[in-house]
Each structure stands twice: as structure tokens, then as C-alpha cells.
Write a protein that holds these residues in place. Structure first.
Motif, PDB file in Angstrom:
ATOM      1  N   LYS A   1       0.739  -1.173   0.016  1.00 42.97           N
ATOM      2  CA  LYS A   1      -0.089  -0.036   0.084  1.00 42.97           C
ATOM      3  C   LYS A   1       0.907   1.314  -0.023  1.00 42.97           C
ATOM      4  O   LYS A   1       1.824   1.025   0.230  1.00 42.97           O
ATOM      5  CB  LYS A   1      -0.945   0.097   1.087  1.00 42.97           C
TER       6      LYS A   1
ATOM      7  N   ILE B   1       3.888   1.091  -2.978  1.00 42.49           N
ATOM      8  CA  ILE B   1       3.473   0.751  -4.368  1.00 42.49           C
ATOM      9  C   ILE B   1       4.343   1.690  -5.432  1.00 42.49           C
ATOM     10  O   ILE B   1       4.942   1.221  -6.522  1.00 42.49           O
ATOM     11  CB  ILE B   1       2.091   1.178  -4.702  1.00 42.49           C
TER      12      ILE B   1
ATOM     13  N   ASN C   1       7.128   0.585  -8.099  1.00 41.06           N
ATOM     14  CA  ASN C   1       6.702   0.902  -9.572  1.00 41.06           C
ATOM     15  C   ASN C   1       8.165   1.492 -10.241  1.00 41.06           C
ATOM     16  O   ASN C   1       8.230   1.372 -11.312  1.00 41.06           O
ATOM     17  CB  ASN C   1       5.610   1.855  -9.485  1.00 41.06           C
TER      18      ASN C   1
ATOM     19  N   THR D   1       6.656  -3.659 -12.279  1.00 44.09           N
ATOM     20  CA  THR D   1       5.396  -3.771 -11.765  1.00 44.09           C
ATOM     21  C   THR D   1       4.514  -4.035 -13.264  1.00 44.09           C
ATOM     22  O   THR D   1       5.039  -3.381 -14.284  1.00 44.09           O
ATOM     23  CB  THR D   1       4.997  -2.636 -11.234  1.00 44.09           C
TER      24      THR D   1
ATOM     25  N   MET E   1      -2.879   3.952  -6.784  1.00 48.33           N
ATOM     26  CA  MET E   1      -2.977   2.905  -7.534  1.00 48.33           C
ATOM     27  C   MET E   1      -2.220   2.946  -9.039  1.00 48.33           C
ATOM     28  O   MET E   1      -1.725   2.003  -9.407  1.00 48.33           O
ATOM     29  CB  MET E   1      -4.284   2.661  -8.033  1.00 48.33           C
TER      30      MET E   1
ATOM     31  N   ALA F   1      -1.960  -1.370  -9.503  1.00 57.17           N
ATOM     32  CA  ALA F   1      -2.475  -2.006  -8.316  1.00 57.17           C
ATOM     33  C   ALA F   1      -4.131  -1.907  -8.448  1.00 57.17           C
ATOM     34  O   ALA F   1      -4.526  -1.385  -9.112  1.00 57.17           O
ATOM     35  CB  ALA F   1      -1.840  -1.560  -7.031  1.00 57.17           C
TER      36      ALA F   1
ATOM     37  N   SER G   1      -4.223  -2.868  -0.776  1.00 63.44           N
ATOM     38  CA  SER G   1      -4.420  -3.047  -2.311  1.00 63.44           C
ATOM     39  C   SER G   1      -3.415  -4.411  -2.774  1.00 63.44           C
ATOM     40  O   SER G   1      -2.489  -4.831  -1.728  1.00 63.44           O
ATOM     41  CB  SER G   1      -4.181  -1.768  -2.890  1.00 63.44           C
TER      42      SER G   1
ATOM     43  N   VAL H   1      -0.594  -5.380  -5.646  1.00 60.92           N
ATOM     44  CA  VAL H   1       0.243  -4.709  -6.649  1.00 60.92           C
ATOM     45  C   VAL H   1       0.774  -6.191  -7.542  1.00 60.92           C
ATOM     46  O   VAL H   1       0.906  -7.012  -6.896  1.00 60.92           O
ATOM     47  CB  VAL H   1       1.643  -4.274  -6.158  1.00 60.92           C
TER      48      VAL H   1
END
Length: 398
Positions: free
Chosen positions: A65, A69, A73, A78, A102, A110, A280, A282
Motif C-alpha cells: 500500500k 507501491i 513501481n 510492476t 494505484m 495495483a 491493495s 500490486v
């Protein structure tokens, strides 16, 4: 066949049951479900993730989260979910505050599972009534006045268990309720000078009043999940904590309306407010087509109305989708949460949570949380020293 292996930290209780449900849904759609659950703190999951990535074996799906993320990334590892997101219209239904989390650089990487609200006040109607407190306090001055009456009646005012994350949860709710602009500057932007400001000292003054007068000595070493039970049993009046409290109260057999009631935690600026936290998943790039197909299936299931409903009814949070009707099967506090979320979006009062890892980088967050807990554990530390210690700790991590 679509395959997945979800790396997550929901090893016990209603969280584990909710993940098991996701596995059943995945299998029912023809997928091959595997999971790796790492109990305990987020740091344990991150350690496993780093080890897997270094070994050249990035997991297809990971529960992460906030800033984590964005950090992953940046590695370029990702997966890109844009095509799926466009075909299923995620942009139109997901809460706007979640979009930059996200899709940190504009691409979906995500899928959000839920929205937790942090700034809740849970209360025992029996304790309030016995102490002559007629209604839930709306401002911090009203809260303090209610606490004075409750302490005089011989009950604990604030049920608490001291730990870095519980202390920081209460502190961020205080700061947000006193000064939303300062909250944004200090805890969303990480502005160190804001942490030294008179407004921050005022938040530490309120925190000191609460720890010295309104919490009980039993908070040291108390299990965090027994905090809510003190309210449910009528041993304490109030509890400041996120909405996973619903799951704990329900599991212990307490009923909303009789054993406990909920309201927005006090704010001095008189509007609906919402401190948001979100879990969340990913997705990491894969070479095996079965895992790539599994990612699409898993992401689609996570954002499906069915999963969003089942998962959040069990967890106490509300769906990350704003288009789900909560009138059936959801707790009245969850219904209020959705209503306040939409009002806070409209009023521009929605913020993400620092204490629950949704804003500043993990290093700075950890330093701030340590400083808050040191303040709680050191009764003779002044609010000015508390604010300066926080600012110094945060600055050292820049």
C-alpha cells in the motif's frame, strides 16, 4: 489455466477468511490459486518480497500500500493493468483519492480492495449515560469535557494500548481534527518546519492531556484487540481507532446501538472529515502466460462488486468502489462511513493516513511514529520538546 500466488500478511481471523473467499472465487473461475501468507508486520512481507525479487522470482501479486507501491513501481518491475482498467471502467468507480496511489506514474499497477476510515470514535452508550454525557462529542473541547465527567464517574475515558501504530493513530486523529491544513503539510507533504509549529505543539498538548488524565495505566502492555472490548463491556467510554474495530466488536458478540455506537472523531472545523487507509494488491511482471492471465483474473475479481462486498463486510472497511449499495448486510457504522467519505470528497476534507502508511516514505513515517511513542512513554516530556523531537527525527530521514 490462469495461475496466481498472492503474497500477503492476512494470516489470521476475519482477514484470513476474506482472503480464503478470494481464493474460492479465483478457483471457481477456473484459476489455480496459491497464497503465501507472512504473519505480522508489513516489514515481514516486504523482506520476503525483496528476497524473491533479488532471486529473480518476483511474485505475481503482493499485498502492498501507499508509498511502497510507488517505490516498487520505480523499479520498472510492476505489471501494466491499463487495458483491464479501461475495459472495466475502474476510473469511474474507484474513490478519487486512491487513483494516484494505484497509478503512481499514470498507469494502473495495483487494485484497491477496500477503504478503511481511521478517524472513528467508538463509545459505550452505557458509560456515557451513567456519567451524564448526553451525546457524542463533536469538538476536542467537548471531548475533554465529556472525559472529565467520565473519569469523575470512576470509569476509563479512553481505552488504549500503547504501541507505535496505536499512539500514532490517535495522534494523527487529534492533529487532523484540530488543523487539517497542518495535517496535510506535516504528514502528507512531510514538511519538517510544520512539525515544529505552534499548531503541532497544540496537538501534543491535547495528546498529553489524554495520556495523563484520560487513559489508564493498563494501556502499557495491553493487547491491541482488547481495547475495543473495554468499550463493548462498558469498562471504558471511548476508543479512537480505525474501522477494523467493527470486525473485533462483532467477533466478540457486541451489538451496534446497544453495546457500542460510532461517530466521526472530534473535529474543530465542523465538516465531515475522513482519514483514509486502503489495502491493495500490486502486480509484478511475469514471463509465464498462465501467471499473466491469472493477474488479469485476480485484479478483475478484486474490483468486482461481489468481492468488494464480501471482503469488506468481514473486515469492517467499505468498498474501494463508490457505486456499491451498503444498505443490506453492512453495519450502520460502515453505512455512515460511505456517506461521510462522499461528503468529505465534496468538501475537500479527505486525506490519506500517515500512521497507516499512505503518505510519506516509510523511513520518515517510522521516525515520526517512534517520536510520538517516546512522547507517550515519557510523561515529563513537554509538548514543545515532543514537536521538536518529531521534527528532528523526520529531518534526519530526509
Amino acid at each position: 489455466e490462469p495461475k496466481t500466488n498472492l503474497l500477503h500478511q492476512w494470516a489470521t481471523g476475519s482477514d484470513a477468511q476474506a482472503i480464503a473467499k478470494l481464493g474460492e472465487m479465483f478457483t471457481a473461475k477456473g484459476g489455480k490459486w496459491e497464497q503465501t501468507s507472512i504473519a505480522g508486520h508489513t516489514a515481514n512481507t516486504l523482506a520476503k518480497l525483496r528476497a524473491d525479487v533479488i532471486a529473480g522470482n518476483a511474485p505475481p501479486a503482493v499485498q502492498l500500500k501507499g508509498p511502497e507501491i510507488a517505490e516498487w513501481n520505480e523499479t520498472g518491475m510492476t505489471a501494466d493493468l491499463d487495458e483491464l482498467a479501461a475495459s472495466e471502467g475502474w476510473e469511474k468507480v474507484v474513490a478519487p483519492e486512491l487513483l494516484p496511489v494505484m497509478k503512481p506514474t499514470g498507469k494502473w499497477v495495483a487494485a484497491p480492495m477496500n477503504i478503511h476510515r481511521i478517524n472513528w470514535l467508538w463509545a459505550s452508550p452505557k458509560v456515557m449515560q451513567a456519567a451524564g454525557v448526553a451525546e457524542m462529542p463533536k469538538t476536542w473541547a467537548e471531548f475533554n469535557a465529556a472525559c472529565d465527567k467520565i473519569v469523575a464517574s470512576g470509569k476509563i475515558c479512553i481505552s488504549h494500548s500503547t504501541a507505535d501504530w496505536t499512539d500514532s493513530t490517535v495522534f494523527e486523529v487529534v492533529l487532523y481534527g484540530q488543523d487539517i491544513d497542518l495535517y496535510r503539510k506535516a504528514f502528507v507533504e512531510g514538511d519538517v518546519e510544520a512539525m515544529r509549529s505552534p499548531g503541532m505543539v497544540k496537538a501534543f498538548e491535547q495528546m498529553r492531556l489524554m495520556t495523563s488524565k484520560y487513559m489508564d495505566p493498563g494501556m502499557v502492555g495491553r493487547d491491541w484487540d482488547s481495547m475495543s472490548a473495554l468499550v463493548g463491556k462498558g469498562d471504558a467510554a471511548f476508543h479512537i481507532m480505525g474501522d477494523w474495530t467493527i470486525g473485533l466488536l462483532t467477533a466478540a458478540g457486541f451489538k451496534e446501538g446497544t453495546d457500542y455506537v460510532c461517530a466521526q472523531a472530534p473535529t474543530d472545523w465542523g465538516k465531515p472529515g475522513f482519514i483514509l487507509n486502503s489495502d491493495s494488491v500490486v502486480f509484478f511482471k511475469q514471463k509465464d502466460q498462465d501467471y499473466i492471465d491469472g493477474q488479469k483474473l485476480l485484479a478483475s475479481l478484486i474490483l468486482s462488486p461481489d468481492f468488494q462486498t464480501v471482503f469488506n463486510q468481514a473486515k469492517g472497511s467499505i468498498p474501494a468502489r463508490l457505486d456499491i449499495d451498503l444498505s443490506k448486510g453492512f453495519n450502520p457504522c460502515q453505512q455512515l462511513s460511505q456517506k461521510d467519505l462522499q461528503a468529505s470528497i465534496k468538501d475537500g476534507t479527505l486525506v490519506r493516513s500517515m500512521a497507516h502508511n499512505m503518505t510519506i516514505p516509510q523511513k520518515m513515517r517510522g521516525a515520526i511514529m517512534d517520536a510520538i511513542t517516546e512522547f507517550v512513554a515519557t510523561p515529563d516530556m513537554s509538548p514543545e520538546d515532543g514537536a521538536n523531537a518529531m521534527a528532528d527525527a523526520a529531518e534526519a530521514q530526509k
